[in-house]
Design an enzyme around this catalytic site. Structure first.
Site, short mmCIF file in Angstrom:
data_model
loop_
_atom_site.label_atom_id
_atom_site.label_comp_id
_atom_site.label_asym_id
_atom_site.label_seq_id
_atom_site.Cartn_x
_atom_site.Cartn_y
_atom_site.Cartn_z
N SER A 108 -31.78 -7.81 72.10
CA SER A 108 -30.37 -7.78 72.49
C SER A 108 -30.24 -7.17 73.88
CB SER A 108 -29.57 -6.94 71.49
OG SER A 108 -29.92 -5.58 71.65
N LYS A 109 -29.01 -7.11 74.34
CA LYS A 109 -28.75 -6.63 75.71
C LYS A 109 -29.38 -5.27 76.00
CE LYS A 109 -24.60 -8.91 77.32
NZ LYS A 109 -23.56 -9.10 76.31
N ARG A 110 -29.43 -4.42 74.98
CA ARG A 110 -29.96 -3.09 75.29
C ARG A 110 -31.45 -3.11 75.66
NH1 ARG A 110 -32.52 -0.87 70.63
NH2 ARG A 110 -32.24 -2.35 68.94
N GLY A 126 -32.51 -5.01 78.02
CA GLY A 126 -32.58 -5.55 79.39
C GLY A 126 -31.94 -6.93 79.43
#
Ligand code: GLU
Length: 452
Positions: free
Chosen positions: A217-219, A221
């Site tokens: 997921s976005k966390r 990168g």
């Protein structure tokens, strides 16, 4: 019941993203697998924009799908559909279902206390099983799904109905999608059977996992595809990397072009377990592609990532940039790395006389201006004797090295290098001198001499 396309056995796949977020790495891989499978079977791939969720669907997200696919070179055979433009079609199917008794209108109390109507599927409460190309037999008891809702009203189909009607009307023969689609399959098969649609083959591809094996997921990168482009990854490297997320060729080779992939990709050999996203591997693959790039293409890309102050430098030209290519290649894996090199001050000196304090010229901070000046003068004398056309790394080294050994390598090579780069750390002085050529090398040595 078979439609014409299926009678002809033409493979038709579809990539069916929902434009509720920017096209991400996982979506792009699904698109790629659909494309590879269609192409290797002489079939076609349809792009279908699944925008039944009107509130969350956005034009900019849809654009990222078109732009991302075109960047990667995934071609969708010139036609695509938007579900929001096909409501009349869904309506006809809902009406038919109601007529046949496979669906019914149900009056219900809404959450707001108002009575409203929804359209529910009449669940035959059977067992359903299907053969997944990747996972083998999958079985479901559908009775617990109850009479699920397929449309809010005649004009507002919900997701499952739209998908099944579209797959049917478009003659889709193979549904290749993410593993999160498995739980949708029983409902979709039930609707298929109710509208008399043939059953396509299914292949559910593994999730993409972060290195800690949680869902990517976005966390972790960048996950949006175009972000990778903006960071200076090149499309063929991304395609290559995506294909290896869950699949690998028999001979274990790792660098594969789109046409290699079309020839070698094998859907049944896709792994069942999650595919771990490895940034180091992506960077390695990208670098392989940078190495294979022609000089012209490399420089075009590199230029786009050069900061303005470098492009405005006196010595900047495409020619110098071409010359810098081998040195850049030793330091970057993506074109975005050029920006970092530049920020650390490791690029500008290639294009303009560096500014530095004279103390930097002293090896280990020692030495006195006179002895360093003498060394620089001796170096200039030796270099001046080399004919310009011989001014290559090896030749320079041959001429300078005995002197450096005599006087102490650090005492000679350090000030020579600093005179050329202005930095305590940079490529060796022979490489730099060869890069700058005779005139510029002598000029920089003279500047250093004057500083002392
Ligand atoms: N629109 C769905 C998604 O973006 C894909 C559905 C499918 O492939 O059947 O997750």
């Amino acid at each position: 019941m078979e439609n014409i396309a299926q009678k002809q056995q033409k493979v038709i796949t579809r990539f069916a993203p929902s434009p509720t977020g920017f096209l991400h790495i996982g979506g792009a891989r699904t698109g790629l697998f659909n494309y590879l499978f269609a192409k290797q079977n002489g079939g076609i791939m349809i792009l279908r924009i699944e925008d039944t969720d009107r509130e969350r669907s956005k034009k900019e997200y849809e654009n990222s799908i078109f732009e991302g696919l075109s960047w990667l070179g995934i071609k969708y055979d010139e036609f695509y559909y938007r579900q929001s433009e096909r409501t009349a079609l869904y309506q006809r199917h809902i009406e038919k279902m109601i007529e046949k008794g496979t669906a019914y209108i149900s009056k219900e109390d809404g959450r707001d206390g108002k009575r409203s109507e929804v359209i529910r599927f009449k669940n035959p409460k059977t067992k359903i099983s299907f053969e997944d190309i990747i996972r083998g037999k999958i079985e479901f008891d559908v009775s617990e799904l109850g009479d699920f809702v397929i449309a809010k009203d005649i004009e507002s189909p919900l997701y499952h109905l739209a998908v099944v009607v579209d797959d049917f009307e478009m003659g889709v023969t193979h549904i290749i999608r993410g593993e999160d689609g498995i739980s949708n399959t029983p409902r979709q098969i039930l609707i298929q059977e109710a509208i008399g649609a043939p059953r396509p083959r299914y292949a559910h591809i593994p999730l993409i996992l972060a290195p800690d094996r949680s869902k990517l997921s976005k966390r972790h990168g960048a996950v949006s595809l175009l972000e990778f482009r903006d960071k200076g990854f090149v499309a063929p490297a991304i395609v290559n990397f995506l294909a290896l997320l869950g699949w690998h060729p028999k001979d274990e080779s790792e660098i594969l072009s789109m046409s290699d992939l079309i020839a070698q990709f094998s859907l049944p050999d896709v792994q069942k377990g999650g595919a771990v996203f490895n940034m180091d591997k992506l960077r390695w693959i990208n670098r392989e592609y940078l190495e294979r790039m022609s000089e012209v293409v490399f420089s075009e890309h590199a230029e786009r990532f050069m900061p303005e102050d470098i492009k405005n430098a006196e010595g900047y030209s495409l020619k110098t940039l071409n010359k810098l290519r081998p040195l850049l290649l030793e330091r970057i894996s993506t074109f975005g790395d050029i920006r970092e090199l530049a920020e650390r001050g490791e690029l500008l000196y290639f294009f303009s006389q560096p500014l530095y304090e004279k103390e930097t010229l002293f090896w280990k901070g020692e030495g006195n201006p006179d002895s360093v000046r003498e060394i620089l003068r001796a170096l200039s004398g030796m270099l001046d004797k080399i004919p310009p056309e011989e001014f290559g790394e090896e030749y320079i080294k041959q001429k300078i090295f005995p002197f450096a050994e005599e006087k102490g390598k650090g005492s000679v090579l350090w000030p020579m290098r600093v005179a050329l780069s202005g930095l305590p750390k940079s490529p060796d002085p022979f490489t730099l001198a060869a890069f700058f050529g005779k005139d510029e090398t002598l000029r920089r040595l003279a500047v250093a001499e004057k500083k002392l």
